[in-house]
Structure formats: C-alpha cells, structure tokens
Design a protein around this motif. Structure first.
Motif, PDB file in Angstrom:
ATOM      1  N   ASP A  93       0.843  -1.196   0.000  1.00 36.85           N
ATOM      2  CA  ASP A  93       0.000   0.000   0.000  1.00 36.85           C
ATOM      3  C   ASP A  93       0.873   1.240   0.000  1.00 36.85           C
ATOM      4  OD1 ASP A  93      -2.618  -1.007  -0.097  1.00 36.85           O
ATOM      5  OD2 ASP A  93      -2.575  -1.483   2.037  1.00 36.85           O
ATOM      6  N   SER A  94       0.240   2.399  -0.222  1.00 35.85           N
ATOM      7  CA  SER A  94       1.014   3.633  -0.373  1.00 35.85           C
ATOM      8  C   SER A  94       1.720   4.043   0.911  1.00 35.85           C
ATOM      9  CB  SER A  94       0.096   4.771  -0.826  1.00 35.85           C
ATOM     10  OG  SER A  94      -0.414   4.485  -2.092  1.00 35.85           O
ATOM     11  N   GLY A  95       0.990   4.115   2.016  1.00 33.65           N
ATOM     12  CA  GLY A  95       1.561   4.616   3.270  1.00 33.65           C
ATOM     13  C   GLY A  95       2.837   3.886   3.679  1.00 33.65           C
ATOM     14  N   PRO A  96       2.800   2.543   3.729  1.00 36.99           N
ATOM     15  CA  PRO A  96       4.006   1.812   4.112  1.00 36.99           C
ATOM     16  C   PRO A  96       5.187   2.083   3.198  1.00 36.99           C
ATOM     17  CG  PRO A  96       2.097   0.376   4.190  1.00 36.99           C
ATOM     18  CD  PRO A  96       1.636   1.664   3.592  1.00 36.99           C
ATOM     19  N   ASN A  97       4.906   2.276   1.902  1.00 36.42           N
ATOM     20  CA  ASN A  97       6.009   2.467   0.972  1.00 36.42           C
ATOM     21  C   ASN A  97       6.506   3.905   0.935  1.00 36.42           C
ATOM     22  OD1 ASN A  97       6.741  -0.123  -0.582  1.00 36.42           O
ATOM     23  ND2 ASN A  97       4.523  -0.184  -0.297  1.00 36.42           N
ATOM     24  N   TRP A  98       5.605   4.877   1.056  1.00 41.10           N
ATOM     25  CA  TRP A  98       6.095   6.264   1.172  1.00 41.10           C
ATOM     26  C   TRP A  98       6.940   6.400   2.435  1.00 41.10           C
ATOM     27  CZ3 TRP A  98       0.653   8.845   0.386  1.00 41.10           C
ATOM     28  CH2 TRP A  98       0.270   8.690  -0.949  1.00 41.10           C
ATOM     29  N   GLY A  99       6.467   5.811   3.536  1.00 40.28           N
ATOM     30  CA  GLY A  99       7.224   5.877   4.788  1.00 40.28           C
ATOM     31  C   GLY A  99       8.589   5.235   4.633  1.00 40.28           C
ATOM     32  N   ALA A 100       8.634   4.084   3.952  1.00 37.95           N
ATOM     33  CA  ALA A 100       9.907   3.381   3.753  1.00 37.95           C
ATOM     34  C   ALA A 100      10.852   4.190   2.870  1.00 37.95           C
ATOM     35  CB  ALA A 100       9.650   2.010   3.140  1.00 37.95           C
ATOM     36  N   MET A 101      10.290   4.800   1.803  1.00 39.02           N
ATOM     37  CA  MET A 101      11.140   5.592   0.905  1.00 39.02           C
ATOM     38  C   MET A 101      11.758   6.779   1.633  1.00 39.02           C
ATOM     39  SD  MET A 101       8.784   5.946  -2.459  1.00 39.02           S
ATOM     40  CE  MET A 101       7.859   4.538  -3.056  1.00 39.02           C
ATOM     41  N   LEU A 102      10.979   7.393   2.504  1.00 39.60           N
ATOM     42  CA  LEU A 102      11.452   8.617   3.152  1.00 39.60           C
ATOM     43  C   LEU A 102      12.288   8.344   4.382  1.00 39.60           C
ATOM     44  CD1 LEU A 102       8.212  10.740   2.748  1.00 39.60           C
ATOM     45  CD2 LEU A 102      10.420  11.245   1.727  1.00 39.60           C
ATOM     46  N   THR A 103      12.088   7.209   5.031  1.00 45.21           N
ATOM     47  CA  THR A 103      12.751   7.008   6.326  1.00 45.21           C
ATOM     48  C   THR A 103      13.434   5.670   6.485  1.00 45.21           C
ATOM     49  OG1 THR A 103      10.844   5.994   7.381  1.00 45.21           O
ATOM     50  CG2 THR A 103      10.938   8.403   7.422  1.00 45.21           C
ATOM     51  N   ASP A 104      13.186   4.711   5.594  1.00 48.41           N
ATOM     52  CA  ASP A 104      13.686   3.337   5.717  1.00 48.41           C
ATOM     53  C   ASP A 104      12.955   2.552   6.800  1.00 48.41           C
ATOM     54  OD1 ASP A 104      15.622   1.034   5.685  1.00 48.41           O
ATOM     55  OD2 ASP A 104      16.265   1.906   7.585  1.00 48.41           O
ATOM     56  N   VAL A 105      11.962   3.158   7.423  1.00 48.38           N
ATOM     57  CA  VAL A 105      11.326   2.480   8.546  1.00 48.38           C
ATOM     58  C   VAL A 105      10.151   1.647   8.052  1.00 48.38           C
ATOM     59  CG1 VAL A 105      10.151   2.765  10.750  1.00 48.38           C
ATOM     60  CG2 VAL A 105      12.030   4.283  10.131  1.00 48.38           C
ATOM     61  N   SER A 106      10.111   0.393   8.431  1.00 43.86           N
ATOM     62  CA  SER A 106       9.041  -0.514   8.028  1.00 43.86           C
ATOM     63  C   SER A 106       7.708  -0.083   8.632  1.00 43.86           C
ATOM     64  CB  SER A 106       9.388  -1.923   8.498  1.00 43.86           C
ATOM     65  OG  SER A 106       8.247  -2.736   8.447  1.00 43.86           O
ATOM     66  N   PHE A 107       6.626  -0.411   7.949  1.00 45.96           N
ATOM     67  CA  PHE A 107       5.289  -0.133   8.503  1.00 45.96           C
ATOM     68  C   PHE A 107       5.051  -0.920   9.792  1.00 45.96           C
ATOM     69  CE2 PHE A 107       4.731  -3.985   6.175  1.00 45.96           C
ATOM     70  CZ  PHE A 107       3.733  -4.678   6.842  1.00 45.96           C
ATOM     71  N   LEU A 108       5.882  -1.935  10.004  1.00 40.80           N
ATOM     72  CA  LEU A 108       5.746  -2.708  11.241  1.00 40.80           C
ATOM     73  C   LEU A 108       6.145  -1.874  12.461  1.00 40.80           C
ATOM     74  CD1 LEU A 108       7.401  -5.917   9.802  1.00 40.80           C
ATOM     75  CD2 LEU A 108       4.993  -5.706  10.437  1.00 40.80           C
ATOM     76  N   HIS A 109       6.897  -0.800  12.226  1.00 38.05           N
ATOM     77  CA  HIS A 109       7.374   0.028  13.330  1.00 38.05           C
ATOM     78  C   HIS A 109       6.934   1.481  13.223  1.00 38.05           C
ATOM     79  CE1 HIS A 109      10.096  -3.285  14.111  1.00 38.05           C
ATOM     80  NE2 HIS A 109      10.505  -3.209  12.864  1.00 38.05           N
ATOM     81  N   THR A 110       6.488   1.886  12.041  1.00 33.70           N
ATOM     82  CA  THR A 110       6.527   3.309  11.699  1.00 33.70           C
ATOM     83  C   THR A 110       5.646   4.209  12.555  1.00 33.70           C
ATOM     84  OG1 THR A 110       6.749   4.686   9.750  1.00 33.70           O
ATOM     85  CG2 THR A 110       4.710   3.491   9.958  1.00 33.70           C
ATOM     86  N   LYS A 111       6.189   5.355  12.882  1.00 33.93           N
ATOM     87  CA  LYS A 111       5.457   6.431  13.548  1.00 33.93           C
ATOM     88  C   LYS A 111       6.209   7.697  13.154  1.00 33.93           C
ATOM     89  CE  LYS A 111       3.065   7.179  17.919  1.00 33.93           C
ATOM     90  NZ  LYS A 111       3.086   8.599  18.101  1.00 33.93           N
ATOM     91  N   LEU A 112       5.744   8.376  12.117  1.00 30.57           N
ATOM     92  CA  LEU A 112       6.514   9.473  11.542  1.00 30.57           C
ATOM     93  C   LEU A 112       6.354  10.767  12.306  1.00 30.57           C
ATOM     94  CD1 LEU A 112       5.911   8.888   7.742  1.00 30.57           C
ATOM     95  CD2 LEU A 112       7.894   8.256   9.111  1.00 30.57           C
ATOM     96  N   GLU A 113       7.404  11.561  12.273  1.00 30.09           N
ATOM     97  CA  GLU A 113       7.350  12.885  12.892  1.00 30.09           C
ATOM     98  C   GLU A 113       7.009  13.911  11.829  1.00 30.09           C
ATOM     99  OE1 GLU A 113      10.824  13.877  15.195  1.00 30.09           O
ATOM    100  OE2 GLU A 113      11.230  11.753  15.469  1.00 30.09           O
TER     101      GLU A 113
END
Ligand SMILES: [Zn+2]
Length: 215
Positions: free
Chosen positions: A12-32
C-alpha cells in the motif's frame, strides 16, 4: 538499466512512502511531522504538476523534493493492471514527470540533482493491492544523475526503502547505523553494492522472506 525493485510486504502507499522517506518498516513506523517539512496537497495531478513547475520556475531550490501523482493508482483500482486505462494513466504520468524534469533542468538544477522515479506498489489484474503477489509488489526505481551507471543492471534485492539510502548518499549525508536501506549495486559508478543488514530489523526480514517464498 534494469529498474525492478520490490515494495514493502504490505503493498500500500503509506508503508512504501514511509519506507522511501525514512527506511522504517510499517511494522514500526510512527513518523514525525515537525522536522521542517513543507507539505502541500493538490487533488488533481494536472494542477499538481503545474504547481510544481511554477515552484521551480520561482527559483526555489529544495534540498529534497517528494511528489506523489495519484492517477495511475486510481486507474488501477477502477480498471485493473492489464487495462488500457491503466497504461494510458502511466503514459500520462510519464508526460507529467517529463514536465517536472524539464522545469528542474531549465532552472539550472539538473547537474546537482538526483532524479528518482518509483512506484509504491502495483495492482492486481482485477484492481487493488495491499498483499504480496508479484503484480502488487514488483515495482520500479529509475534513477538519473551525474554518477549513475548508464545502462547498468541494479541488483535484484532492491526495495522501495532503498530510496532512503540512495537519497542520503546523493545528499552526502551519513546513513544512520540503524538503517536497513542500502545503495543497490551497479547504481552509482563509485559505490559498491552492499548486503542488507537483516539483523537490524528481524521482523521485517522475516516477513520479507515469507513474501519472497510465497511469491
Ligand atoms: Zn491504491
């Protein structure tokens, strides 16, 4: 250049945008959201493209610029990934990316810029995504820059999260030790490929391995 890469295991988009920008997996992600990022939302891709061109024509020189065009995903949901509508939407997105590229170029920014084009996921034949079939998780990372290998073949373990490592390399910034993103082999003339440090994120490594086996 072989541009093939894999998405995160949840396509899905959210997990992959987060990964592209931060390297953080959706399994952990909590963006600032308080790190000096200027966010703009414009609903239609045509208007968004014009606004981006205007932004560069107004002599803005961002350090990092991230844009998401949405029409390809919309066509995928409505018509599926084998439809004429889907391929037409990809062609239109390609034309819009060309206009953004030209705006970067005519404002003298191209020589010092790395230009990356990727997709956050694919689509099922009937439309939709989110699971780990090859149609959903096979994606593309195309890169253009001064030291990018011309006609090379990016290594086969490239993932969307590697965009984060590629961006840090291009910005001349040191990669945080916790990152699992890495610069793919054969992408830059002066960088050797590295293995992925799977031990840094065992949960992601396990789900990614499972997805590879099941696909
Ligand atoms: Zn979607």
């Amino acid at each position: 250049m072989d541009y093939t890469a894999r998405t995160e295991t949840k396509s899905d988009s959210g997990p992959n945008w987060g990964a592209m920008l931060t390297d953080v997996s959706f399994l952990h992600t909590k963006l600032e959201n308080d790190i000096g990022v200027n966010e703009v939302t414009i609903e239609y891709d045509k208007a968004l493209t014009e606004a981006i061109c205007d932004y560069f024509d107004a002599c803005n020189q961002p350090t990092l610029f991230f844009v998401q065009l949405d029409d390809v995903d919309a066509a995928g949901h409505s018509f599926g990934s084998r439809s004429t509508e889907y391929f037409d939407a990809i062609a239109t997105a390609d034309e819009r990316l060309g206009r953004i590229f030209d705006a970067v170029k005519r404002n003298g920014l191209l020589d010092d810029s790395l230009f990356m084009v990727t997709a956050d996921h694919g689509h099922k034949i009937g439309g939709g995504h989110g699971r780990f079939s090859m149609r959903e998780t096979n994606t593309t990372i195309a890169v253009r820059g001064r030291t990018v290998v011309s006609g090379g073949k990016m290594d086969s373990i490239t993932r969307t999260r590697d965009v984060a490592a590629i961006a840090l390399y291009a910005l001349g910034l040191e990669r945080p030790r916790v990152m699992t993103a890495r610069v793919p082999a054969n992408l830059f003339v002066d960088v050797r490929g590295e293995t992925r440090a799977l031990y840094k994120d065992p949960l992601d490594a396990a789900t990614a391995a499972l997805a590879w086996i099941l696909t």
